[in-house]
Write an enzyme that holds these catalytic residues in place. Structure first.
Site, PDB file in Angstrom:
ATOM      1  N   LYS A 270      -0.669  -4.484  -2.796  1.00  0.00           N
ATOM      2  CA  LYS A 270       0.051  -4.379  -1.529  1.00  0.00           C
ATOM      3  C   LYS A 270      -0.986  -4.251  -0.418  1.00  0.00           C
ATOM      4  O   LYS A 270      -2.010  -3.564  -0.592  1.00  0.00           O
ATOM      5  CB  LYS A 270       0.963  -3.145  -1.573  1.00  0.00           C
ATOM      6  CG  LYS A 270       1.826  -2.948  -0.332  1.00  0.00           C
ATOM      7  CD  LYS A 270       2.749  -1.739  -0.492  1.00  0.00           C
ATOM      8  CE  LYS A 270       3.657  -1.525   0.701  1.00  0.00           C
ATOM      9  NZ  LYS A 270       4.534  -0.344   0.540  1.00  0.00           N
TER      10      LYS A 270
ATOM     11  N   SER B 169       9.444  -1.203   1.334  1.00  0.00           N
ATOM     12  CA  SER B 169       8.466  -2.007   2.035  1.00  0.00           C
ATOM     13  C   SER B 169       7.570  -2.839   1.126  1.00  0.00           C
ATOM     14  O   SER B 169       6.926  -3.782   1.605  1.00  0.00           O
ATOM     15  CB  SER B 169       7.581  -1.114   2.901  1.00  0.00           C
ATOM     16  OG  SER B 169       6.836  -0.212   2.103  1.00  0.00           O
TER      17      SER B 169
ATOM     18  N   SER C  80       9.992   2.719  -1.401  1.00  0.00           N
ATOM     19  CA  SER C  80       9.390   1.396  -1.215  1.00  0.00           C
ATOM     20  C   SER C  80       8.871   0.705  -2.464  1.00  0.00           C
ATOM     21  O   SER C  80       8.510  -0.467  -2.391  1.00  0.00           O
ATOM     22  CB  SER C  80       8.264   1.478  -0.198  1.00  0.00           C
ATOM     23  OG  SER C  80       8.803   1.426   1.088  1.00  0.00           O
TER      24      SER C  80
HETATM   25  N1  GLN Z   1      12.629   2.504   3.600  1.00  0.00           N
HETATM   26  C1  GLN Z   1      11.967   3.755   3.809  1.00  0.00           C
HETATM   27  C2  GLN Z   1      11.405   3.801   5.216  1.00  0.00           C
HETATM   28  O1  GLN Z   1      11.597   2.891   5.920  1.00  0.00           O
HETATM   29  C3  GLN Z   1      10.922   4.000   2.787  1.00  0.00           C
HETATM   30  C4  GLN Z   1       9.656   3.299   3.055  1.00  0.00           C
HETATM   31  C5  GLN Z   1       8.599   3.618   2.064  1.00  0.00           C
HETATM   32  O2  GLN Z   1       8.878   4.162   0.990  1.00  0.00           O
HETATM   33  N2  GLN Z   1       7.371   3.315   2.438  1.00  0.00           N
HETATM   34  O3  GLN Z   1      10.779   4.751   5.601  1.00  0.00           O
END
Ligand code: GLN
Length: 481
Positions: free
Chosen positions: A75, A150, A174
């Site tokens: 990532k 994400s 994410s």
């Molecule tokens: N969807 C969540 C957010 O927008 C989690 C994101 C993540 O785990 N990095 O914060």
């Protein structure tokens, strides 16, 4: 070689000398080149071939071991020397880190061949991988849909067979949510199991790196070379490696709060997964996590507060985007940040700064921290009776691109935040959780989440592996690449 080999299968192919690391790497690079999912920000073809040649000479001398010769992707939140680390932000569009993240070093030491860096929501903020400076990622099961986020680039790349495995990070879901949307397996380890050194910070008390792959067996193979104490991360736990325990019959807690308002079709699929676990000799018990409803609001206050301080470092002076011809220092800060950050990142900085400001700190930040403590206690209480918890990973299957976007004032950003209802509680509690495929609705994958007590990844992975020996949801492959 088959089109969707697992890490385990690639290791066997290499051990049997049925194909070389260079051949395997080239096969994956050509799948990446033919793909239009936009799952990669950077492809490092030359470096990958150098690493693959090195792997082949190691295999010739010592045979295959660890991850030698296995292609993976990182990532684009993990720092890599010599290759850009953008976090999918204009702010870091040209940033090349001066050091490797610990996870990157460990996987390289294990012989993995890095083919590239995957697309994501900017600074890991989002649940759809649409918040990327480099454009949205498509879901290989239906390219009109998002892959989740994400870590959506990693999930889509693994699902489409562009790489057998990839790293992700999970602050509030994410890894697990995109794994569920793309029909792959993803593990968020216990907070502290995997070093955060060199992972661009979003919310430091929650951020955790972890593996994404098609099978639980592959998650275990990757985790072994990601985990471990790191003196460079002060929150890294000094604890032994994840073991592999033979399984007893376990009590699997079904938290009743997670079924309130749950979509009927998702409920039926998760119920089927629970029945399959019973078929494996486990039993379901009814449990309660009473503070579940507060998890999402508490998470968005805490994560945004931490983001607002972590992202203060992007000032246009030390690194990252710098506005041209500033009139003075204030103008430099103001324009560099205005130009460098996207809408969702700005929203989090504003919300987080507000929640931490004098006069609002007690009302928002302190209250959210107290809720976090109650949510953690809910899990500790349930783990007095249950060995694991089974929940849906997401409230819906993959949604269409654009469905929850909130770029302008008419949009409602909290619609996207609702995606995280089932994943943020485990993040706030710091406990490990895995999402694995357990069914389909209208051709789109459904994921189930298993949550374990702190540092019980061995139990989590053993149950996931046993489930995958009896089911074939994780072996289905999509049409899109
Ligand atoms: N969807 C969540 C957010 O927008 C989690 C994101 C993540 O785990 N990095 O914060």
């Amino acid at each position: 070689m088959e089109d969707f080999p697992t890490v385990d299968a690639i290791r066997r192919t290499l051990a049997d000398k049925a194909a070389s690391a260079v051949e395997i790497t080239k096969a994956h690079l050509s799948r990446i080149a033919a793909s239009d999912l936009n799952s990669f920000v950077t492809v490092c073809e030359d470096d990958a071939l150098v690493a693959a040649r090195h792997a082949d000479s190691q295999i010739a001398r010592h045979g295959q071991s660890q991850l030698v010769g296995v292609p993976i992707a990182h990532k684009d939140v993990f720092c890599t020397t010599g290759v850009k680390t953008t976090c999918a932000s204009r702010m870091l569009e040209d940033f090349v880190a001066p050091y490797d993240a610990t996870v990157v070093t460990r996987l390289a030491d294990a012989g993995a061949v890095v083919v590239g860096k995957t697309n994501m929501d900017e600074f890991a903020m989002g649940s759809s991988s649409e918040n990327s400076h480099f454009g949205p990622v498509s879901n290989p099961w239906d390219t009109a849909c998002v892959p989740g986020g994400s870590s959506g680039g990693s999930a889509a790349a693994v699902a489409a067979g562009l790489v057998p495995a990839a790293t992700g990070t999970d602050t509030g879901g994410s890894i697990r949510q995109p794994a569920a949307f793309c029909g792959i397996s993803g593990l968020k380890p216990t907070y502290g199991r995997v070093s955060r050194h060199g992972m661009v910070a979003f919310a430091s008390s929650l951020d955790q790196g972890g593996p994404m792959a098609r099978t639980a067996t592959d998650l275990r193979l990757l985790l072994r070379h990601m985990e471990g104490h790191d003196p460079l991360d002060s929150t890294s736990a000094d604890i032994g490696p994840t073991g592999s325990k033979p399984l007893d019959s376990l009590a699997i807690g079904i938290p009743r709060e997670y079924w309130r308002g749950l979509d009927d079709r998702i409920a039926a699929v998760i119920d089927g997964a629970g029945a399959a676990l019973e078929g494996l000799g486990h039993r379901r018990i009814d449990v309660s996590l009473p503070h579940t409803a507060y998890a999402t609001p508490a998470y968005y206050v805490i994560a945004s507060a931490e983001a607002s301080t972590n992202l203060a470092r992007y000032d246009g002076v030390r690194y990252g985007h710098r506005a041209s011809a500033p009139a003075d220092l204030d103008d430099l800060y103001f324009r560099s940040r205005s130009e460098g950050f996207g809408a969702e990142v700005k929203r989090r900085i504003l919300v987080g700064t507000y929640a931490l400001s004098v006069g609002y700190y007690d009302a928002y930040y302190r209250k959210a921290q107290r809720l976090r403590r109650l949510i953690r206690q809910d899990f500790l209480d349930v783990f007095g009776d249950a060995d694991l918890i089974l929940t849906p990973a997401t409230p819906t299957t993959a949604f269409r691109k654009g469905a929850h976007r909130a770029d302008d004032e008419s949009g409602d950003p909290t619609a996207m935040y609702q995606q995280d209802v089932y994943t943020v509680p485990a993040s706030l509690a710091g406990v490990p959780a895995v999402s694995i495929p357990c069914g389909f609705i209208d051709g789109l994958p459904v994921g189930m989440q298993l949550v374990a007590p702190h540092f019980a990844e061995d139990r989590l992975l053993a149950v996931a592996e046993a489930f995958q020996r009896e089911t074939d949801w994780h072996l289905r492959t999509p049409g899109g690449t």
